[in-house]
Design an enzyme around this catalytic site. Structure first.
Site, short mmCIF file in Angstrom:
data_model
loop_
_atom_site.label_atom_id
_atom_site.label_comp_id
_atom_site.label_asym_id
_atom_site.label_seq_id
_atom_site.Cartn_x
_atom_site.Cartn_y
_atom_site.Cartn_z
N THR A 237 -8.36 18.75 19.61
CA THR A 237 -7.62 19.94 19.22
C THR A 237 -7.87 20.27 17.83
O THR A 237 -7.78 19.30 17.10
CB THR A 237 -6.06 19.98 19.36
OG1 THR A 237 -5.84 19.94 20.88
CG2 THR A 237 -5.43 21.35 19.13
N CYS A 325 -13.11 -2.98 -11.77
CA CYS A 325 -11.67 -3.59 -11.55
C CYS A 325 -10.60 -2.59 -11.11
O CYS A 325 -9.50 -3.05 -10.29
CB CYS A 325 -11.06 -3.91 -13.02
SG CYS A 325 -12.43 -4.82 -14.05
#
Ligand SMILES: *Cc1c(COP(=O)(O)O)cnc(C)c1O
Length: 390
Positions: A237, A325
């Site tokens: 949908t 990091c």
């Protein structure tokens, strides 16, 4: 002092007019477009309008636009769709080493499933060489996927030239245009592509909605199985509010593309030259001219990207880094490494991406704050201890 957002390449805020256009489709006009009652038919009509607005943005026909759940799905659909529909013709796919993970990881998935992938290199400025693509083509090549512009370093690739190479060899060509759509003019016919991915939340539309342009006559394996939505090519949908918002965003951004790109180039260059002048041992990443109007990516030696980002954030400035990091993986940005940067240089990179609500005052504030942050970090940096140069 208000917060300063300079991470538009990661996502953009939804334009207030876009939000307003979407709201009725959550409750008042909530119909399922697959149903025949008036509720459904109204929703279906709105999807048709949005398809036209998006087709206008990229110069395609309406029926060549298929809505997806975002840019990632569009990339997956294009690549797996071509791969699985053309297995009998060959199993070789060419892509670049600097693609977005939505392309790279899709190719790696296919690699584990019997496909042969060439990840071709880029030069120091992040450019793919069309001749390098040509040389990589074999009789088994079924698809070439090269991004229109890179999301980290902003380099704009020579797509029209690469598409000529693809066409000559009779190979399908896909481009991820998620960073360029609405930001630089796009015409799918001038680019000569068979498939092109776009995403709403990179152009002031909502998250979770994107589209794949599929040139008429291109057969793709079905990716999402179920109902007959989107010409039977993408079941499920429809995300009606998302589609309506995407259409509105495409229409709005198209109206100001020329003025806005000039304005952003001016601000971007003010930022770039300002940083390079004020901070020694800093360098531009990506191409000096063939780059997105809103992208400034810089490597700053002897300062760690994540520390710079956290310090900028304390000053209310949001930017991004190619330093690892900040992600789960310990490697720095695959894009920066592919352009020949060392691990240290890649760890010291910053990406500022500008947008619709960026002002000159905000850029001046960054130019005031960043040199002080870098000086402070360098004073503490173990990397600097052995350097007498600075
Ligand atoms: C953001 C982005 C994607 C992913 O799009 P989503 O809509 O967030 O899934 C893919 N490719 C590029 C180049 C992007 O910038």
């Amino acid at each position: 002092m208000g917060r300063i957002y300079l991470d538009y390449a990661a996502t953009t805020p939804t334009h207030p007019d876009v939000l307003k256009a979407m709201l009725p489709y959550f409750n008042e006009d909530f119909g399922n477009p697959s149903t025949i009652c008036s509720y459904g038919q109204e929703a279906k009509g709105e999807i048709g309008n949005a398809r036209t607005q998006i087709a206008n943005l990229i110069g395609s026909r309406d029926e060549e636009i298929i809505f997806t759940s975002g840019g990632t799905e569009a990339d997956n659909f294009a690549i797996k769709g071509i791969a699985f529909a053309n297995e009998s013709k060959g199993n070789h796919i060419i892509t670049s080493s600097i693609e977005h993970p939505a392309v790279l990881e899709t190719c790696r998935f296919l690699q584990k499933n019997g496909f042969n992938i060439s990840f071709i290199p880029v030069d120091k400025q992040g450019l793919v060489d069309p001749d390098g693509v040509r040389k990589a083509i074999t009789k088994n090549t079924i698809l070439i996927s090269i991004m229109h512009a890179n999301n980290e370093i902003g380099t704009i690739e020579p797509i029209a030239e690469i598409s000529k190479v693809a066409k000559k060899a009779g190979v399908y060509f896909h481009t991820d245009a998620i960073q360029t759509a609405g930001h630089i003019p796009i015409d799918v016919n001038e680019l000569g592509v068979d498939l092109l991915s776009i995403s709403a939340h990179k152009l002031y539309g909502p998250k979770g909605i994107g589209a794949l342009y599929i040139k008429k006559g291109t057969s793709l394996a079905t990716f999402m199985h179920g109902g007959e939505q989107e010409q039977g090519r993408r079941a499920g949908t429809e995300n009606v509010p998302g589609i309506v918002g995407f259409g509105k965003a495409a229409e709005l951004i198209q109206q100001e593309i020329d003025d806005e790109s000039k304005r952003l180039i001016y601000l971007r260059d003010l930022l770039l030259t300002g940083i390079l002048e004020r901070i020694n041992h800093s360098r531009l990443n990506g191409h000096p001219t063939m780059r997105l109007p809103n992208n400034a990516n810089i490597s700053i030696d002897f300062a760690e990207g994540e520390s710079m980002i956290l310090n900028l954030d304390l000053e209310g400035i949001c930017a991004a880094t190619g330093s690892a990091c900040s992600s789960r993986n310990l490697e720095p940005s695959h894009v920066l490494l592919a352009t020949g940067l060392s691990q240290e240089q890649a760890h010291g990179s910053l990406r500022f991406s500008l947008g619709k609500w960026t002002t000159e005052d905000e850029i001046k504030r960054v130019l005031d704050v960043l040199p002080r942050i870098v000086a402070r970090l360098r004073a503490m940096s173990p990397l600097l201890k052995n350097q007498s140069k600075i």
